[in-house]
Design a protein around this motif. Structure first.
Motif, mmCIF file in Angstrom:
data_model
loop_
_atom_site.group_PDB
_atom_site.id
_atom_site.type_symbol
_atom_site.label_atom_id
_atom_site.label_comp_id
_atom_site.label_asym_id
_atom_site.label_seq_id
_atom_site.Cartn_x
_atom_site.Cartn_y
_atom_site.Cartn_z
ATOM 1 N N LEU A 288 0.845 -1.194 0.000
ATOM 2 C CA LEU A 288 0.000 0.000 0.000
ATOM 3 C C LEU A 288 0.880 1.243 0.000
ATOM 4 O O LEU A 288 1.925 1.274 0.642
ATOM 5 N N ASP A 289 0.423 2.283 -0.700
ATOM 6 C CA ASP A 289 1.129 3.562 -0.669
ATOM 7 C C ASP A 289 0.793 4.339 0.589
ATOM 8 O O ASP A 289 1.681 4.903 1.244
ATOM 9 N N SER A 290 -0.511 4.371 0.911
ATOM 10 C CA SER A 290 -0.972 5.243 1.985
ATOM 11 C C SER A 290 -2.291 4.730 2.548
ATOM 12 O O SER A 290 -3.064 4.084 1.836
ATOM 13 N N THR A 291 -2.534 5.010 3.821
ATOM 14 C CA THR A 291 -3.808 4.645 4.445
ATOM 15 C C THR A 291 -4.195 5.697 5.478
ATOM 16 O O THR A 291 -3.364 6.476 5.945
ATOM 17 N N ILE A 292 -5.469 5.677 5.846
ATOM 18 C CA ILE A 292 -5.939 6.365 7.048
ATOM 19 C C ILE A 292 -6.537 5.278 7.929
ATOM 20 O O ILE A 292 -7.585 4.714 7.613
ATOM 21 N N ILE A 293 -5.826 4.957 9.017
ATOM 22 C CA ILE A 293 -6.197 3.831 9.872
ATOM 23 C C ILE A 293 -6.276 4.315 11.327
ATOM 24 O O ILE A 293 -5.513 5.174 11.754
ATOM 25 N N SER A 294 -7.161 3.717 12.099
ATOM 26 C CA SER A 294 -7.376 4.099 13.494
ATOM 27 C C SER A 294 -6.152 3.831 14.367
ATOM 28 O O SER A 294 -5.434 2.841 14.178
ATOM 29 N N THR A 295 -5.951 4.697 15.352
ATOM 30 C CA THR A 295 -4.860 4.488 16.313
ATOM 31 C C THR A 295 -5.073 3.214 17.123
ATOM 32 O O THR A 295 -4.102 2.584 17.562
ATOM 33 N N SER A 296 -6.334 2.823 17.338
ATOM 34 C CA SER A 296 -6.593 1.594 18.094
ATOM 35 C C SER A 296 -6.150 0.363 17.327
ATOM 36 O O SER A 296 -5.831 -0.673 17.921
ATOM 37 N N VAL A 297 -6.113 0.439 15.996
ATOM 38 C CA VAL A 297 -5.569 -0.657 15.190
ATOM 39 C C VAL A 297 -4.051 -0.666 15.310
ATOM 40 O O VAL A 297 -3.427 -1.713 15.520
ATOM 41 N N TYR A 298 -3.446 0.512 15.206
ATOM 42 C CA TYR A 298 -1.989 0.605 15.339
ATOM 43 C C TYR A 298 -1.503 0.136 16.703
ATOM 44 O O TYR A 298 -0.345 -0.271 16.849
ATOM 45 N N ALA A 299 -2.366 0.204 17.717
ATOM 46 C CA ALA A 299 -1.959 -0.190 19.064
ATOM 47 C C ALA A 299 -1.540 -1.655 19.141
ATOM 48 O O ALA A 299 -0.783 -2.044 20.035
ATOM 49 N N SER A 300 -2.026 -2.470 18.210
ATOM 50 C CA SER A 300 -1.600 -3.877 18.180
ATOM 51 C C SER A 300 -0.137 -4.008 17.772
ATOM 52 O O SER A 300 0.495 -5.037 18.011
ATOM 53 N N PHE A 301 0.406 -2.960 17.145
ATOM 54 C CA PHE A 301 1.787 -2.963 16.672
ATOM 55 C C PHE A 301 2.673 -2.033 17.504
ATOM 56 O O PHE A 301 3.871 -2.295 17.642
ATOM 57 N N GLU A 302 2.098 -0.966 18.027
ATOM 58 C CA GLU A 302 2.825 0.015 18.833
ATOM 59 C C GLU A 302 1.973 0.327 20.067
ATOM 60 O O GLU A 302 1.029 1.114 20.004
ATOM 61 N N PRO A 303 2.284 -0.326 21.214
ATOM 62 C CA PRO A 303 1.429 -0.207 22.404
ATOM 63 C C PRO A 303 1.201 1.220 22.882
ATOM 64 O O PRO A 303 0.150 1.511 23.473
ATOM 65 N N GLN B 225 3.102 13.755 18.315
ATOM 66 C CA GLN B 225 4.243 13.703 17.413
ATOM 67 C C GLN B 225 5.164 12.533 17.740
ATOM 68 O O GLN B 225 5.746 11.910 16.854
ATOM 69 N N GLU B 226 5.270 12.212 19.029
ATOM 70 C CA GLU B 226 6.062 11.043 19.415
ATOM 71 C C GLU B 226 5.427 9.761 18.886
ATOM 72 O O GLU B 226 6.123 8.844 18.421
ATOM 73 N N LEU B 227 4.108 9.711 18.927
ATOM 74 C CA LEU B 227 3.414 8.536 18.407
ATOM 75 C C LEU B 227 3.594 8.401 16.900
ATOM 76 O O LEU B 227 3.802 7.291 16.389
ATOM 77 N N LEU B 228 3.528 9.515 16.184
ATOM 78 C CA LEU B 228 3.773 9.462 14.741
ATOM 79 C C LEU B 228 5.178 8.947 14.451
ATOM 80 O O LEU B 228 5.369 8.092 13.575
ATOM 81 N N SER B 229 6.154 9.447 15.182
ATOM 82 C CA SER B 229 7.549 9.038 14.954
ATOM 83 C C SER B 229 7.758 7.565 15.276
ATOM 84 O O SER B 229 8.618 6.908 14.673
ATOM 85 N N SER B 230 6.964 7.032 16.211
ATOM 86 C CA SER B 230 7.134 5.626 16.602
ATOM 87 C C SER B 230 6.839 4.674 15.451
ATOM 88 O O SER B 230 7.289 3.519 15.456
ATOM 89 N N LEU B 231 6.103 5.146 14.447
ATOM 90 C CA LEU B 231 5.743 4.281 13.326
ATOM 91 C C LEU B 231 6.912 4.038 12.375
ATOM 92 O O LEU B 231 6.844 3.154 11.524
ATOM 93 N N ASP B 232 7.983 4.796 12.535
ATOM 94 C CA ASP B 232 9.183 4.567 11.718
ATOM 95 C C ASP B 232 9.660 3.122 11.843
ATOM 96 O O ASP B 232 10.138 2.525 10.876
ATOM 97 N N ALA B 233 9.509 2.564 13.057
ATOM 98 C CA ALA B 233 9.950 1.190 13.296
ATOM 99 C C ALA B 233 9.150 0.178 12.486
ATOM 100 O O ALA B 233 9.589 -0.970 12.298
ATOM 101 N N LEU B 234 7.963 0.585 12.010
ATOM 102 C CA LEU B 234 7.121 -0.291 11.188
ATOM 103 C C LEU B 234 7.303 0.004 9.700
ATOM 104 O O LEU B 234 6.545 -0.503 8.871
#
Length: 344
Positions: A99-114, A141-150
């Motif tokens: 995928l190029d891009s998505t708009i996904i809920s933070t509660s979904v991302y929580a399964s990958f980034e607590p 902003q810290e939460l956005l940056s945490s997605l770099d690991a994914l």
């Protein structure tokens, strides 16, 4: 944004999909001179085109086309068509570049980034303004940056309306009214622990199964932002809506990081500016739509009740009791920094 325009946009999207065999969006694929775009981005969302996030995705596409003068085109794909409706899979597909891009809920991302679960601490925010400030501020902003690991570039945090409760048993007026209620929740441990602490029977379930489960009585109710019972016609199988406002979650507008890094600086700047403007648009749009949504549910025969100030205090007290148990699943340090940011 007028409803007439939204309907026209949804119809146009449907026609484009039928003609091309893929979702189309943006409405401005080329600039005023008719030149083809030099960059095309496929943006997938899990909800229908006419939903709040679907409209938001379309708005982002239009803003990108405007700011880039047609040089960048964003094609929107609603209804989870790019990831089979599985939003957890969408995160993986975004990270690996499918995928190029998505708009996904933070509660979904929580399964990958607590740490994403911090947003969803029950009754964390006093109001929508405080919520938006948290997302725009250092914690967001810290939460956005945490997605770099994914291998995901988090470009913007978007607000989402609070979650409320529908059920077929009766009004939820005090915490004890959840006792024994079979309640569908996302597949997220925070939800399970919070509603379990209230005496409910929280039941994680794929969203695609919820309507049938409500219809058959497998579950008594569900909890979601206000628009969900309307978009998914839960009013056909639910009699009561209680404005519990118990949990907030947001949305992340994210890009595959490798794809993002391949864009030139001008394109990145356009996308960032469009994303920031879209975040403001969504907050305003959701506020304007809330009253219309409540009116629709009332017209469909749903009984709506709002918590009294005393009930709100009771729910907040119940929520705070479970915070220590939830800290471990989020990260104690981030929970504490979040509370400090909010002046708690």
């Amino acid at each position: 944004m007028p409803r007439k325009f939204l309907t026209a946009a949804a119809v146009a999207l449907t026609v484009t999909t039928a003609l091309t065999g893929c979702g189309g969006g943006g409405g401005n694929g080329a600039d005023a001179g008719g030149e083809a775009p030099t960059t095309t981005i496929r943006l997938g969302v899990g909800d229908p085109a006419a939903s709040s996030v679907g409209v938001t995705a379309e708005h982002f596409a239009e803003k990108v086309a405007e700011l880039s003068e047609g040089r960048v085109k964003v094609e929107t794909f609603p209804d989870g068509t790019l990831f089979g409706g599985d939003q957890n899979a969408a995160v993986n597909l975004l990270g690996n570049g499918t995928l190029d891009s998505t708009i996904i809920s933070t509660s979904v991302y929580a399964s990958f980034e607590p740490r994403m679960n911090a947003i969803s601490l029950p009754y964390l925010f006093k109001d929508a303004e405080e919520f938006a400030g948290y997302l725009e501020g250092e914690p967001g902003q810290e939460l956005l940056s945490s997605l770099d690991a994914l291998d995901i570039k988090g470009v913007a945090m978007l607000t989402r309306t609070p979650r409320h409760t529908t059920n077929s048993r009766g009004p939820i007026e005090m915490p004890e009214d959840f006792e024994g209620l079979k309640l569908r929740v996302p597949q997220n441990d925070l939800w399970v622990k919070f509603f379990g602490s209230l005496g409910a029977n929280p039941t994680p379930m794929d969203f695609k199964e919820v309507y049938t489960a409500l219809q058959l009585g497998t579950i008594d109710g569900q909890e979601n932002p206000l628009e969900v019972p309307v978009n998914n016609k839960f009013f056909e199988v639910q009699d009561y809506l209680s404005l519990t406002g118990h949990i907030s979650d947001g949305y992340v507008l994210g890009f595959n990081k490798e794809k993002w890094d391949s864009y030139d600086e001008e394109t990145q700047a356009v996308l960032e500016e469009a994303a920031a403007e879209t975040a403001d648009f969504k907050s305003q749009y959701d506020t304007e739509e809330a009253e219309k949504t409540l009116a629709t549910l009332e017209e469909e025969g749903v009984q709506i009740n709002e918590l009294t100030p005393e009930a709100q205090e009771a729910f907040q007290a119940a929520a705070e009791k479970v915070y220590p148990e939830l800290e471990g699943a989020i990260g104690e340090e981030f929970v504490q920094s979040s509370l400090e940011f909010l002046g708690r």
